[in-house]
Each structure stands twice: as C-alpha cells, then as structure tokens.
Design an enzyme around this catalytic site. Structure first.
Site, mmCIF file in Angstrom:
data_model
loop_
_atom_site.group_PDB
_atom_site.id
_atom_site.type_symbol
_atom_site.label_atom_id
_atom_site.label_comp_id
_atom_site.label_asym_id
_atom_site.label_seq_id
_atom_site.Cartn_x
_atom_site.Cartn_y
_atom_site.Cartn_z
ATOM 1 N N TYR A 187 45.369 50.120 42.108
ATOM 2 C CA TYR A 187 44.179 49.395 42.606
ATOM 3 C C TYR A 187 44.176 48.107 41.610
ATOM 4 C CZ TYR A 187 39.211 49.015 44.315
ATOM 5 O OH TYR A 187 38.013 48.723 44.940
ATOM 6 N N ARG B 150 40.628 36.739 52.374
ATOM 7 C CA ARG B 150 40.160 36.567 51.009
ATOM 8 C C ARG B 150 40.541 37.935 50.081
ATOM 9 N NH1 ARG B 150 36.293 38.126 47.591
ATOM 10 N NH2 ARG B 150 35.919 39.808 49.145
ATOM 11 N N LYS C 240 43.318 51.261 48.871
ATOM 12 C CA LYS C 240 41.901 51.872 49.142
ATOM 13 C C LYS C 240 42.010 53.199 49.749
ATOM 14 C CE LYS C 240 39.043 48.403 48.066
ATOM 15 N NZ LYS C 240 37.662 48.293 47.578
ATOM 16 N N GLU D 99 37.503 45.153 54.699
ATOM 17 C CA GLU D 99 37.928 44.837 53.426
ATOM 18 C C GLU D 99 38.470 43.196 53.110
ATOM 19 O OE1 GLU D 99 37.628 46.045 49.751
ATOM 20 O OE2 GLU D 99 37.716 47.471 51.250
ATOM 21 N N ASP D 100 38.031 42.695 52.383
ATOM 22 C CA ASP D 100 38.455 41.360 51.888
ATOM 23 C C ASP D 100 38.487 40.310 53.095
ATOM 24 O OD1 ASP D 100 38.365 42.190 49.479
ATOM 25 O OD2 ASP D 100 40.608 42.375 49.139
ATOM 26 N N ASP E 130 32.897 47.004 52.100
ATOM 27 C CA ASP E 130 33.228 47.222 50.840
ATOM 28 C C ASP E 130 32.667 46.095 49.725
ATOM 29 O OD1 ASP E 130 33.517 49.446 48.612
ATOM 30 O OD2 ASP E 130 35.418 48.342 48.199
ATOM 31 N N ASP E 131 32.911 45.016 50.131
ATOM 32 C CA ASP E 131 32.963 43.704 49.337
ATOM 33 C C ASP E 131 31.435 43.430 49.305
ATOM 34 O OD1 ASP E 131 35.841 43.228 48.828
ATOM 35 O OD2 ASP E 131 35.677 43.005 51.171
ATOM 36 N N ASN F 97 37.347 40.012 40.315
ATOM 37 C CA ASN F 97 38.753 40.572 40.389
ATOM 38 C C ASN F 97 39.716 39.491 40.855
ATOM 39 O OD1 ASN F 97 38.039 43.301 39.324
ATOM 40 N ND2 ASN F 97 37.202 43.695 41.489
#
Length: 588
Positions: free
Chosen positions: A136, A189, A207, A279-280, A302-303, A444
């Site tokens: 991760y 992203r 994930k 995600e992203d 999640d973001d 991150n």
C-alpha cells in the site's frame, strides 16, 4: 477442474466431496463467511498435478503432505521436503528482508499472490505493520508509476472506451460470479502523483488485498477494475511500453455515458448489494459520481469518505490529549479538494451531532486554504461547488502562514498533495498559539507529505501531536521518543466494507461513517495515548475492523438499510466469525 455453485449447495449442508473424487473440505468456513452463512460445509473438487500447483487459490507449495502428494498426483513435481505454513512464512519473510529496494519487495509480494494466495495473506496478516507500506502507500505509488514495465499478468478487469456498449459482457468474463466488493479507478489522480491512466490498476489491487487481510473479506469476492478513458500524461502517451489507451482523456458526455453503462452493468450482474468503491478519481468527477450514484447504488469514495472517517477518528481520540470537545476546537485545512472538503464536512456533522446545532453553523469552526489562499465569502462566485459551504466572512488572506496567524487554529490539517508546505514558520506559529498543537500531514506518498514527523516534533519543540498519511519512523527529540500516528485509510475501509457486507446494506449514509470513526477512536488505549498516539497499532487491525464492522452494521440495521435478517445478537462476534482465514486447508 469442476466446482459446485454456491446456490446449488444451499440445501441442507450435505457433504458433496465424495461425489467429486478428492474434494477439499472447508475447515474454516471462511469461503462462505461473507456470503450468508448458509453453506455448511462448503466443498469443492480440486485439480491435480501441475494444474493444482499453478492455481494460486489451492497451491500450498511445499506444504502438501505426503498423503496429499499421493492423492493429487504431485509426486516428483515437488522437492521431497515438507514445510508447514509457518516455516514457509519464516522463509519468505527472511527473503523479503534481503531486498533493499521497496519496489522489489512489492514485486516479490505480487509474485507470491499470483503463486500462493493463502500464503500471501498469511504473510500480510501476521506482519501487517512491516508489509503494509509495501503493498500500500507509499510503495504502491512507485509501483503504479512503473506499472507498465513491471506488468506480468492481469490482476483485475480493464474496461476501456473500446468496450463501450459491451461492459456487461466484459464483467461476465471475470471468472468469479459472487462479487461483493469492487474497487474502481480511472487513474486520473493516483495518490499525489497525478494522471497515471491505465497504470493506476495497482491501487484497486492493493486496496482489495487489504479488504481481505485487514477486513477478512474473501479474496474471491473482490474485483479490482480500471476504467481506461485515456490519459493526459504526455510521458505515458510517448512511452512505447505504456499498457493503456494512447489518447487524451475522454470527458463530458462520452465519459459520463461510459460510467453510466458501467454502474448499470455492475448492478445488473452482481445485484443491489455489491459495494462499489471509487478510488483516485479527480475532484471534478469524484464528487459528481458520489452524488449521482449514492441514491441508487451501494457506493463509497475512499478519498472523500474514508479519509474523512479516519481523520475524524484521530481527532476524537486526540481530545483525550488536548482536552475539550470537538466543538471547542478551530480547524484549518491546507487543501480544499476531495480529502479536505470530505474531512471538513464529516467534522461539521459530528459537531452537529454532539451539540445539536445545525451543520451550517458548525461549519463556521472550519476554515480551508486552497491554491489562491483562504476560502472566504468574497470569493464565492469563482469557487467550485464543493468549496462554497466553506466560504466564511473574513478579509482575503493569501498564504497559509498568514491564515494560521489570522484564524489561530488548534488543529492544522494538510490534504493538499503538495510536499513541504508546513514550513518551519507555520509549525512554530502553531506551537506558539497552542500548548499541544494537533498537526496532521495527510498527503501521500511520503514525498508529498506537508512535513515530516521529525520536522513537526523539532520545530514545535516536542509540543505537537502529529499524524501523517504515509508512515514515518519514531523521532527522538531532547531525550524523548515520539511515535507518529498514521492516519491511514486502511484503518477504516476494510472494516467499513465488512460491516456493509455482513448487514446486507443497500446504501451508504453519513451516519455509518460517523459510527466507524467513533468505533476506531474507542480502540485507542491508554498505553497508546502515553506514547502520544491517536491511532491504535496496526498489529490489532483485524480486531479493530471487527468492531468497526459491528458499529457500521448496527447503524445499517437502525436506519432500515440492512437486508440480512434477522439481525445477529452479537455483531462483533458475528463479524469475527465472517472473516476469511488464510490457513491452509487439508486436501483428501
């Protein structure tokens, strides 16, 4: 290799293995655990010889016993030694520690996952604090950047513009039919690294390995998906080894139609209760997708939501160290994108819940700084829609340092994706304003963190309570050792997803996120507080996930959104009983 479908087996739990020539008895119950607990026992007929050794779900390597080697035609295909799983684990951890380059460890772990699934999860569960940064953040970021050159075999589904009109057929190509969690990205992203296009697949894969290791969701019920609509990354477009579509990103109607077809196909193929985790995605799509599909699908970003929940948990826990209630504090964010506004909204909701004040009022305790400075009401006309609730009355302020001096926050939160932005002056100002300033550098990977743990502790002269998105080593300052916390989404999303699955939830609501935050904060012990930690150690993560799952499931039942009835009496025990175990099964 043949198998009996789960539906065919729901008829009283007879043992089917005898009729299938050397079957596998499920000694643990985990393969039906996050299904519906009706299949007891579950049995499967298993291939023999080379095909058995090449199937990662059933391969045990040197752990096949003498009897199994005879029964499954493995004689001569393995060296004569028999290693149990513990010895295999010891050998592999020894080998992994020889690698000096984190990416090489990542590649070794991915190879293991493709070779021996149970051993991969056994390693990850037993050595979670050591291996989490490998599979991760931060290593997964580098893996995505180099995904084209380290690509070996596909680990998920790739749905590109070429598949428009055929997405349902593509979903049917995936061999597993009983999917409970999908993690999907469009690669625009990736962490703080930007547009990596098709190479973003490393994120859904990583994930979902955590959904299994930390949340106990069966690997066979997890599906990683990358939606490839092109990339605006010129370096990738000019790279002869790039594995995705070599065209500029689709946008507008073309993009919306592809996503609409995808979401419709997912529901049609897997049903109402499949969890789709976005995600992203870039800001301009992330908020719209979440808003558009949250009323018709079981969706979670999640973001926006996972980050918010884990940060709120840290804030609730930190009150034991800094004192007061959440409503007593003033919050200043650097970064007003998905993470920043998501966290801000959940803090406002929690304060509203505690004080019974309307959320419009509780937002006034929270200030955001974006690339143009402090978000204030005079900028309202030019703001994106998700920033508008945070435009408060104040004269314009251009820099973060000036905003700290003007707002005098007790909590400083970085979600900007820009490294080194919590400067020495910013941290020193926070320390001069507060006895115990709370500083969260969440971006991150490590290179994008707003400041390091060492900078936070040194510049604040040991006063700061610090947590970050990526891991940092303990810091010694003036003879005292400070252990930085990690506000890692992996605390939340595996247990959150498990809670949705065990309750059969059909929608996600903010109340479930608040419940997850409160459950995580409750797991911080006095021993953790004594070290300055506001998060519990990852070594207890499966226990933590079970408690989060239980609270989320409770909320799903309370809100009338749960479909698994009757409601279990002890949801923590039920969650634990539903968790996948990576121990080897005995073959007959």
């Amino acid at each position: 290799m043949s198998s009996t479908s789960l539906k065919e087996m729901r008829n009283g739990g007879e043992d089917y293995s005898n009729g299938h020539g050397g079957g596998v008895r499920d000694l643990y119950g985990e393969d039906c655990a996050t299904e519906d607990q009706l299949i007891t026992p579950w049995t499967f007929s298993v291939a023999s010889g080379c095909s058995l050794l090449r199937d990662p779900r059933y391969n045990k390597g040197l752990a096949f016993t003498e009897g199994e080697r005879d029964a499954h035609y493995l004689r001569g295909l393995l060296p004569p030694a028999v290693f149990n799983q513990e010895l295999q684990e010891k050998r592999l951890m020894h080998n992994l520690r020889q690698y000096e380059v984190p990416l090489h460890r990542y590649m070794a772990m991915m190879d293991l996952q493709e070779r021996n699934e149970r051993l991969f999860y056994k390693l990850l569960i037993d050595n979670v604090e050591e291996l989490l940064p490998v599979v991760y953040t931060p290593t997964v970021g580098e893996a995505c950047q180099k995904y084209g050159s380290i690509f070996r075999r596909p680990q998920g589904l790739y749905i590109s513009l070429k598949e428009k009109g055929k997405i349902l057929e593509v979903l049917k190509n995936w061999p597993e039919k009983s999917i409970q969690v999908i993690v999907v990205t469009d690669g625009e992203r990736i962490l703080g690294l930007g547009d990596l296009g098709c190479q973003g697949m490393g994120i859904p894969v990583g994930k979902l390995s955590l959904y299994t290791a930390l949340g106990g969701v069966r690997p066979s019920s997890c599906l990683p998906i990358t939606i490839d609509v092109g990339t605006n990354n010129e370096k990738l477009l000019n790279d002869e080894f790039y594995i995705g579509l070599k065209q500029k990103r689709a946008a507008g109607q073309e993009y919306a139609e592809l996503l609409e077809e995808f979401m419709r196909a997912v529901k049609q193929n897997y049903g109402e209760k499949v969890l789709v985790q976005f995600e992203d995605f870039a800001n301009h799509n992330a908020f719209d997708l979440l808003e558009k599909y949250s009323s018709s699908h079981l969706v979670f970003n999640d973001d926006i939501q996972g980050t918010a929940s884990v940060v709120l948990a840290g804030l609730l826990a930190s009150l034991k160290l800094v004192g007061g209630t959440l409503a007593d504090h003033t919050f200043l964010f650097l970064g007003a994108g998905e993470a920043g506004t998501g966290i801000a909204e959940l803090i406002a909701l929690e304060i509203s819940k505690q004080t019974k004040a309307p959320v419009e009022k509780t937002r006034k305790k929270i200030w955001l700084v974006d690339s143009k400075g402090l978000i204030v009401s005079s900028r309202l006309e030019s703001l994106q829609h998700f920033k508008k609730p945070w435009a408060h009355e104040h004269e314009p302020v251009k820099t973060l340092l000036d905003a700290v001096k003007a707002i005098k926050p007790t909590v400083l939160i970085g979600s900007s994706g820009a490294g080194k932005t919590f400067t020495k002056e910013v941290v020193e100002t926070m320390a001069s304003l507060n006895e115990k300033p709370l500083i969260l550098a969440l971006s991150n990977p490590t290179s994008q963190s707003e400041c390091t743990a060492e900078e936070a502790y040194t510049w604040s002269k040991g006063k700061a309570i610090f947590a970050s998105g990526s891991p940092f080593d303990p810091v010694e300052y003036e003879g005292k050792v400070f252990v930085p916390g990690q506000a890692n989404n992996a605390y939340i999303f595996p247990g959150f997803g498990l809670g949705l699955i065990i309750s059969g939830a059909i929608r996600v609501r903010d109340e479930m996120l608040l419940a997850a935050s409160e459950a995580l904060a409750a797991q911080v012990s006095q021993e953790n507080y004594d070290k300055g930690l506001i998060y519990p150690p990852f070594s207890n993560i499966r226990k933590i996930s079970a408690h989060i799952a239980a609270k989320v499931a409770t909320k799903a039942y309370d809100l009338g959104l749960a479909s698994h009835l009757p409601r279990p009496k002890d949801l923590v025990k039920y969650a634990e009983s539903c968790m996948y175990s990576p121990g080897y099964r005995s073959y007959r």
